[in-house]
Structure formats: structure tokens, C-alpha cells
Design a protein around this motif. Structure first.
Motif, short mmCIF file in Angstrom:
data_model
loop_
_atom_site.label_atom_id
_atom_site.label_comp_id
_atom_site.label_asym_id
_atom_site.label_seq_id
_atom_site.Cartn_x
_atom_site.Cartn_y
_atom_site.Cartn_z
N ALA A 137 0.82 -1.21 0.00
CA ALA A 137 0.00 0.00 0.00
C ALA A 137 0.85 1.26 0.00
O ALA A 137 0.34 2.36 -0.25
N PHE A 138 2.15 1.12 0.27
CA PHE A 138 3.04 2.28 0.29
C PHE A 138 3.44 2.64 -1.14
O PHE A 138 3.54 1.79 -2.02
N ASP A 139 3.71 3.89 -1.35
CA ASP A 139 4.11 4.35 -2.67
C ASP A 139 5.24 5.35 -2.49
O ASP A 139 5.20 6.20 -1.60
N GLY A 140 6.22 5.20 -3.38
CA GLY A 140 7.29 6.16 -3.29
C GLY A 140 8.65 5.52 -3.17
O GLY A 140 8.78 4.33 -2.88
N PRO A 141 9.68 6.31 -3.42
CA PRO A 141 11.05 5.79 -3.40
C PRO A 141 11.45 5.21 -2.06
O PRO A 141 12.23 4.25 -1.99
N GLN A 142 10.93 5.80 -0.99
CA GLN A 142 11.36 5.34 0.33
C GLN A 142 10.97 3.88 0.54
O GLN A 142 11.76 3.07 1.03
N ALA A 143 9.72 3.51 0.13
CA ALA A 143 9.28 2.13 0.30
C ALA A 143 10.12 1.20 -0.58
O ALA A 143 10.54 0.12 -0.16
N ALA A 144 10.38 1.64 -1.81
CA ALA A 144 11.16 0.81 -2.71
C ALA A 144 12.57 0.61 -2.20
O ALA A 144 13.14 -0.49 -2.27
N THR A 145 13.18 1.70 -1.67
CA THR A 145 14.55 1.60 -1.15
C THR A 145 14.60 0.67 0.05
O THR A 145 15.51 -0.16 0.19
N ALA A 146 13.60 0.82 0.94
CA ALA A 146 13.59 -0.01 2.14
C ALA A 146 13.42 -1.49 1.78
O ALA A 146 14.11 -2.36 2.30
N LEU A 147 12.52 -1.76 0.86
CA LEU A 147 12.32 -3.15 0.43
C LEU A 147 13.54 -3.69 -0.28
O LEU A 147 13.91 -4.85 -0.17
N GLY A 148 14.20 -2.79 -1.05
CA GLY A 148 15.39 -3.21 -1.77
C GLY A 148 16.51 -3.60 -0.84
O GLY A 148 17.23 -4.59 -1.09
N SER A 149 16.70 -2.82 0.22
CA SER A 149 17.76 -3.15 1.16
C SER A 149 17.53 -4.52 1.79
O SER A 149 18.48 -5.24 2.12
N LEU A 150 16.27 -4.86 1.95
CA LEU A 150 15.94 -6.17 2.52
C LEU A 150 16.10 -7.27 1.48
O LEU A 150 16.67 -8.34 1.74
N ALA A 151 15.60 -7.00 0.26
CA ALA A 151 15.61 -8.03 -0.77
C ALA A 151 17.01 -8.38 -1.23
O ALA A 151 17.28 -9.53 -1.59
N LEU A 152 17.95 -7.39 -1.22
CA LEU A 152 19.27 -7.61 -1.77
C LEU A 152 20.31 -7.98 -0.70
O LEU A 152 21.50 -8.08 -1.01
N ASP A 153 19.87 -8.15 0.54
CA ASP A 153 20.81 -8.47 1.63
C ASP A 153 21.07 -9.97 1.64
O ASP A 153 20.21 -10.76 2.05
#
Length: 830
Positions: free
Chosen positions: A145-161
Motif C-alpha cells: 500500500a506504500f508508494d514512493g522511493p522510500q518504500a522501494a529503497t527499504a524493500l530493496g535493502s531487505l531483498a538484496l541483503d
């Protein structure tokens, strides 16, 4: 104490499905109210009251005794405020609570917001690492439900760890698929394509495709090259491409679904076909009740097949079929209605009528109206009349007109008790609707006029007359049908004008109408002209004209009928004449005369003409029958043509091979003939026998001459006997020569190769006893020949014994004279 009481009360209220109580309690909480024992006399400060209310709500949300429904209700009211205190309270629950039920409820509530506060991102990302799969899924749903770079960046840090377990990383990648914007989401997914774990790479690829992106190539390099070219594209361009890709995939999915559905239907059909007859009814009823429209359509198709095969439709199948006329799918309704129409079960009329007002699909409504017109129940008329109204589309009005025409189909002779007030009202409504059809709706006007032609009410006559010369062939055809149904003979002249119309249907209907309206020989003349292929090239119209001709012909007196019949006699120059038509008219006259006394002479004349015509047609059996009927009357009358007719009967009997009857008839003729009549009788018999002899029919000649010469009841004149004996001798000699020639051919084949000999042997046996005489002659002539092959002699004797089991035969050492005697005895038979 206060929170415990409220929690218990709210829990009981929600468990008992008492939303009003729960709402009242919440209202009290949100208004800052407390139990009297807890509330200070002066009241708390507003900030403290709000804080107390928030704490109470949090306590209720985190209380395990609160039901999921109540917790969701409380969370909704809490989150709509979007205040920092609320966000802090929710974050605190997400961070500190360890109860999966509570965490899942909070995440679900957040996923229903248009845009949750970004401060909740971190707690939700933490939950992606939770040990409980339900919590992880709920957190992923909330993150989408979140939109925006912040959500994408946060998810990315998790997904790429790479240090994290795969479960939270996979969830993060799947959440990113739900956030196609901003570009950071795609950055993360493309980077994940290089991950060491295959499941991470595959999930990233599937996420990119789920976004609606078109795969640029087989590996991560192709994705990076594509993204390098398009990352700076305006979001609207990228979203437009995504939308187009999703449309293509949707079409592909729909095509695959259609194919899969077709395979499923084919499989169900095969299963049905393999069922026993006892199982098919239950299977078919199940198909008709299936949740898939295509399966219900299969059921309807199978019911149709039962009707086409004239099989009874079981009651449980009908019970499953009837509700389909109100099926959610218009296609199913449209298919089911004609099935009930074809079954014509009267009890289904109310069912169809009840479906009329609620039907919104034009095509289905037309099917309903069409079906009601085919049941023949006039109770449906009042329900169909409203559909003639101008507020309905032309196809609906036209279908209503057709059905009303069928339901009200009548004639001017309709019994008065059948012309009910409802009938008269319907006639009036149709007249008014016809008069008010706009000029540009010519097709609709034509359909209504056709319905009026079926109803054939006298009040429609002016309308029929007005369109007799219409430029539209359909209108002319309907007008002709209407006038024909009204039956007014005065309109016959109007119909005759259209016998040569350019339109085939108009010509045919005019020919048909003249048969109903005509009443004079002038009208017969008009129809006679349409029998000529030069004047009327269409065979079906000539057939219709002939049927009308016969209909008017029956109205004439017998003498006039015979005069008209003679005009069609084959001997005339009329090109439309023919044996079959002439015979049909003579048979009509015969039927008429058979019921009239004192017309025996004319009846005999008609039968003589029938006999002569049948003889010309080669139908000698019919010719003999009619000659005999005429002869039976003529021979009792003096100065008649009985002798001439007797000769014709004799000739027909001989031609048909009825030698016994011919002999008896000849005996009668000889006994009753005057002296001068002998030569004609003699000539008829002699000419027949000579003709048969020349044609090679030797057995017929022998059979009839033997009967004449050896029957005591036949008193032949002396002048006949020598000629008959001569003819008989010629027939015997000719048959002997023929037999010898045929037998020589067989013997030649018997001396040939094994295949030729076997074929000849089988041919001889197939011919039967008649072949014995030919073989006997050949063997008889060979007895004195030194070239006679003993093996061939044995084979011929064996064949003769098979053909004539009563013939004793002989052996090779039998004396020649005994052989000759045995063979002569065999050749003398018959």
C-alpha cells in the motif's frame, strides 16, 4: 479496571453480533468518557483525555479477548486520524507485540489505507523477517500500500541483503512487484537478477513480468541494457507500455482459458457419451446445473440432440433446464429458451411469460417472444401486445408481430365464440401499430403485414389492397397471402396480374392464391399458362400452379373436366402436357363419376383413356386393369367397342407375360367373337409370338403355343393351328441352335486354364437346370467323335447330374446307344 470492563463488554457485543452496542462503547471512549468511579469531578485536560482514549483503544486492540471483527473496527477508527500519536501507537504495536493475530489485524488495516505513514515502513520491514508465515504475508500486503522511493529503497535493502534468510527476501521481491513506480522498484528487481540464489533470481524475474514489463532477452544483461535506455522515460510512457503488455498477456490468458474450457467441455461430452443410458439423465442434469457457463451450454446442446433424435427428455433434466431461461449469462438464456420452445410443454408458458418483464438483453427477449408464439396458447397474447409499442427496438416489435400472427392465425370463417374481446383488442392494436410505423421502417412494416396476413381479419383488407402493387416484393407477397386467406373471389383478378411477377416468391404465392380464390375456366386458363416451362422456368412454381389448377378443376362438371383433361393429353400440341398430369386429371374424373349414377358410359370412356395412357407409359399392369373394367361394361352393351378393347387387353396380358390370363381371355374372345373378328385375333397372337421369336424369347413362344394347342377349353379355329405349330417348331430349332452355341462356349472354357474352367463351371451351375439342355446337346453331338476327351465327358456328366438331380447319368463304359438315349431324354424335357 475500566479497560477490562470495556474489553469484556465489547467482546460480548461483537460475539453476539450487536454492532449498536459496540458503536456506543466506542463513541463513549472517543468522547473521553470514563466510568463514574474513574472520572474526576472537574474532568481531565483535553490532551490528557485524548491520550487516555488512545491508550484505552490500544489496550482493546492488543487484548486477546477482543474478537477479530471488533479489532478491525477499532483499528479503522484509530487509523483515520493519521495523527503522529496514532502512528506512534501503531508502530509500538508492530514492534512490541508478538501475537500473530494482533499483528496480522494491524497489517490488514494498514493495507486498506490509501497511503500509510512512511514511519511505519521500518516496523513492517521487520515483520517480513517474522517466523510466522501469516504475519509475513500480512506485512507484505501492508507494504504494497506504500508508494514512493522510500518504500522501494527499504524493500530493496531487505531483498538484496545476502545475509538474510531467503524467506523475507522473497517476500520483499514479491511486494516490489506491486509497486511499479518509482524506478527504484525496478532497480532492485534487476539487481536481484544477479543474485547467487536461483530462487531469488527467478522470483525477481517473475516480479518484473508481473509488473507488466516485456522481457527484453534471456538473461540479466538484456534487462540491464533495456533499463539503461528507458530508466529516464517519463513514468506515463512506462506505465502506458506496462498497460499494453498487460493487455496482451490478458488476451493470451483469455485465449488459454478458452482453450482449456473447450478441452474441459470436450472431456465432459466424452464422459457423457460413455455413460450408460440409465446414467445419462443424472449426468445431463448435473451439466445443466454446473457453475461454468460453457458446461451449461454443453448441457443445452445435449438436450437439443435428444429432441432431434426424438427421445423423451427426463423430468429431472427438464427441472434443471427450466431455470436457465433466467441464467446470469445471456448466451445461456438465449440457448435454453428455444429448447423449451421446441419441447412445447404447455406448463412452460407461464414460466416464459414471467421472464419477459425482467429480460434486459434484446436478443434473449426476442427469443422469449418467439417461443411464446410457437406454443399456440392465446393467453400469451395480452403479454405480447405491449411489445408492439414504439418504445421497443424494431427487432423486438417484429418478433412480437410474428408471434401474434401465429397465435391469432385464423380466417374469416373463425367461429364467433373464438373472436373474443381479447382477439378484437389485439386486432385493433395491430392495426393502429401498423398505421403508425414510420416510413423509414419499411422492413418492420413488412413483418407486421405478414402477421396480419396470418390473422386474416376482414378489417385488414384495405391494407392488403393498398400494398398489392408495392415496390417491395415482401409487401406484395404478404398482401397476396392476406387476400387469399380472406377468400373473396372478387380479388382473383388482382392476383392474376402477379402470376408473371419478376419475384419468384410473389409468383408462387399468386399461383397458390388463385387456387383458393378462382372459380371459373378463365382462371384455369391463367394457371395452364404457368405450366409451360417456357413461360415459367421455376419448377416449384409450376408445381404450385398445377396444384391450384387441380383444385379449380375439381369444381367443374364431369363433361367440362373431360374437355379440360383432353387439352393436356399427350397427343395434343400443348408443350405443357404430360402423361402424369393427364392421368391425374382422368383419375380425378373417375373419382367424380364413380359417385354419380347414370354416368357409366362416360366412366367407361375415362377408363379406356386411362388404359391407353398407361399402355403408352409402359405400365401394362395398370393398362390391363382399366381395360378390364371398361370391357366388363362394354361387353354387356350391343354395338359397342368390346371387341377392340378385348384385343387391347389380350395384347397387354401377353406383353406382361400373363400367359394363363391371356389364354383364358383369348378363349372368351373366340367364343364370343363374330366370324369377321377372327383375323384380328389371329393377327394379334401371331404378331406377338413372331416378335418374341425374333427377340430370342424362345421359352415364351413355346410356353404360350403349348398352352393354346393343349388346352381343351380353347377352341382354336383350324386356320390358327398350322401357324402356331410352325411358330413352335421354329422356336424349338432356334432354341436348339442357341443352346448349342452357348454350350460350345462353355466347353471351350472348360478346356482352358484352371481359372477359366473354374469360372465356366460356376457359371453353368449359377444358370441352374436351364443349362442342362445346352450341355446335353453338346455331349450328344460329341459321342461319336474320336476327339471326345474322357475327362471332359466325366466332368460334363457330373455337371448334368448336379443340374438335374433326378437324371441317372452314365459312366464312361456305358454303351454309346444307352448314353445317346439318356441324353435325348434330357434334351426333350420342357
Amino acid at each position: 479496571m475500566c479497560s477490562d470492563a470495556l474489553a469484556n463488554c465489547l467482546s460480548r457485543a461483537t460475539q453476539a453480533r450487536l454492532p449498536a452496542i459496540a458503536a456506543a462503547l466506542l463513541l463513549a471512549l472517543m468522547s473521553g468518557l470514563h466510568l463514574p468511579a474513574q472520572q474526576p469531578a472537574t474532568g481531565p485536560a483535553p490532551a490528557d483525555a485524548e491520550q487516555a482514549r488512545l491508550q484505552t483503544l490500544v489496550q482493546l486492540i492488543t487484548d486477546l479477548r477482543t474478537t477479530p471483527e471488533a479489532r478491525r473496527f477499532l483499528l479503522h477508527d484509530l487509523l483515520v486520524s493519521h495523527s503522529p500519536a496514532t502512528t506512534s501507537a501503531i508502530a509500538d504495536i508492530l514492534i512490541n507485540s508478538r501475537e500473530p493475530t494482533i499483528l496480522s489485524s494491524v497489517c490488514t488495516a494498514l493495507s486498506e489505507l490509501d497511503q500509510p505513514d512512511n514511519a511505519l515502513l521500518e516496523p513492517l520491514l521487520t515483520l517480513l523477517r517474522d517466523y510466522n508465515g501469516t504475519v509475513r504475508t500480512a506485512a507484505a500486503q501492508a507494504l504494497s500500500a506504500f508508494d514512493g522511493p522510500q518504500a522501494a529503497t527499504a524493500l530493496g535493502s531487505l531483498a538484496l541483503d545476502p545475509a538474510l534468510p531467503p524467506a523475507p527476501r522473497l517476500v520483499a521481491l514479491r511486494v516490489l512487484a506491486e509497486i511499479p513506480e518509482p524506478p527504484e522498484s525496478i532497480d532492485v528487481l534487476i539487481n536481484a537478477l544477479d543474485d547467487q540464489r536461483p530462487d531469488i533470481r527467478d522470483t525477481a524475474r517473475q516480479a518484473l513480468l508481473q509488473m507488466g514489463l516485456e522481457e527484453p532477452g534471456p538473461d540479466a544483461t538484456a534487462w540491464r541494457d533495456w533499463w539503461a535506455q528507458h530508466r529516464q522515460d517519463p513514468p506515463v510512457h512506462r506505465l502506458r507500455a506496462v498497460l499494453q503488455n498487460k493487455k496482451r498477456r490478458l488476451r493470451s490468458t483469455e485465449h488459454a482459458l478458452t482453450s482449456l474450457t473447450a478441452r474441459n467441455v470436450a472431456l465432459l461430452r466424452e464422459i457423457y457419451d460413455r455413460c450408460s443410458e440409465g446414467e445419462k439423465a443424472a449426468r445431463l442434469a448435473a451439466l445443466l446445473r454446473d457453475s461454468e457457463p460453457s458446461v451449461r451450454m454443453l448441457g443445452i446442446e445435449l438436450v437439443n440432440a435428444m429432441i432431434a433424435d426424438r427421445k423423451d427428455v427426463p423430468a429431472d433434466v427438464l427441472e434443471a433446464l427450466r431455470p436457465l431461461i433466467t441464467d446470469p449469462g445471456a448466451r445461456v438464456r438465449r440457448a435454453a429458451i428455444p429448447v423449451l420452445r421446441d419441447l412445447r410443454i404447455p406448463d412452460d408458458v407461464p414460466l416464459l411469460v414471467s421472464a419477459l418483464p425482467n429480460e434486459t438483453d434484446e436478443a434473449v427477449l426476442c427469443e422469449l417472444i418467439n417461443a411464446l408464439g410457437r406454443f399456440g396458447d392465446r393467453q400469451a397474447v395480452q403479454h405480447l401486445l405491449p411489445y408492439l409499442s414504439a418504445e421497443h427496438a424494431a427487432p423486438i416489435i417484429a418478433e412480437a408481430a410474428d408471434s401474434l400472427g401465429l397465435l391469432l392465425e385464423s380466417s374469416p370463417a373463425t367461429l364467433p365464440e373464438q373472436r373474443t374481446p381479447a382477439f378484437e383488442q389485439a386486432v385493433q392494436t395491430i392495426m393502429e401499430r401498423f398505421a403508425n410505423i414510420p416510413a423509414e421502417q419499411a422492413d418492420l412494416r413488412e413483418r407486421l403485414l405478414k402477421a396480419m396476413a396470418k390473422i386474416a381479419d376482414p378489417s385488414f383488407e384495405p391494407s392488403f389492397l393498398a400494398y398489392m402493387d408495392s415496390s417491395r416484393s415482401g409487401m406484395k407477397a404478404a398482401a397476396i397471402q392476406g387476400l387469399a386467406a380472406l377468400g373473396n373471389a372478387e380479388h382473383a383478378a388482382l392476383v392474376i396480374r402477379h402470376l408473371a411477377d419478376a419475384n419468384i416468391q410473389v409468383r408462387q404465392l399468386a399461383a397458390q392464391a388463385l387456387g383458393r380464390l378462382g372459380n371459373g375456366e378463365d382462371h384455369l386458363e391463367s394457371l395452364l399458362g404457368r405450366l409451360d416451362p417456357q413461360a415459367e422456368p421455376v419448377e416449384v412454381i409450376r408445381k404450385t400452379a398445377w396444384e391450384s389448377f387441380v383444385r379449380l378443376f375439381r369444381k367443374l362438371e364431369p363433361a367440362a373436366q373431360l374437355r379440360w383433361a383432353d387439352r393436356l393429353a399427350p397427343s395434343t400440341q400443348n408443350p405443357a402436357a404430360g402423361n402424369e398430369r393427364y392421368v391425374q386429371l382422368l383419375l380425378e374424373i373417375e373419382r367424380t363419376l364413380a359417385g354419380i349414377q347414370n354416368e357409366a358410359a362416360l366412366l367407361a370412356e375415362v377408363r379406356l383413356r386411362l388404359a391407353a395412357t398407361y399402355a403408352d407409359m409402359g405400365r401394362h399392369t395398370d393398362a390391363v386393369a382399366y381395360h378390364q373394367q371398361a370391357f366388363d361394361w362394354l361387353k354387356t352393351r350391343p354395338n359397342t367397342r368390346s371387341a377392340q378393347v378385348g384385343l387391347k387387353i389380350l395384347n397387354s396380358q401377353l406383353v406382361t407375360g400373363r400367359f394363363n390370363l391371356a389364354a383364358e381371355h383369348l378363349a372368351f374372345l373366340l367364343a364370343n367373337a363374330a366370324e369377321q373378328e377372327e383375323p384380328p385375333l389371329n393377327q394379334v397372337v401371331h404378331d406377338y409370338l413372331r416378335g418374341q421369336l425374333n427377340a430370342g424369347e424362345f421359352d415364351d413362344v413355346l410356353s404360350f403355343t403349348d398352352k393354346l394347342l393343349n388346352t381343351e377349353s380353347i377352341q382354336l379355329p383350324e386356320s390358327w393351328i398350322d401357324r402356331l405349330r410352325l411358330l413352335r417348331r421354329e422356336a424349338l430349332e432356334a432354341r436348339q441352335l442357341s443352346d448349342q452355341h452357348l454350350a460350345a462356349q462353355w466347353v471351350t472354357q472348360l478346356r482352358g486354364s484352371d481359372e477359366e474352367a473354374a469360372a465356366a463351371r460356376q457359371q453353368i451351375l449359377d444358370l441352374g437346370p436351364g443349362a442342362a439342355r445346352s450341355l446335353a446337346w453338346t455331349l450328344l453331338e460329341s459321342l461319336d467323335s474320336p476327339e471326345l476327351d474322357p475327362a471332359l465327358e466325366i466332368e460334363l456328366v457330373d455337371l448334368l447330374c448336379q443340374l438335374r438331380p433326378d437324371w441317372p447319368g452314365f459312366t464312361p463304359d456305358t454303351p454309346v446307344e444307352e448314353k445317346r438315349s439318356a441324353l435325348i431324354a434330357l434334351t426333350s424335357r420342357e
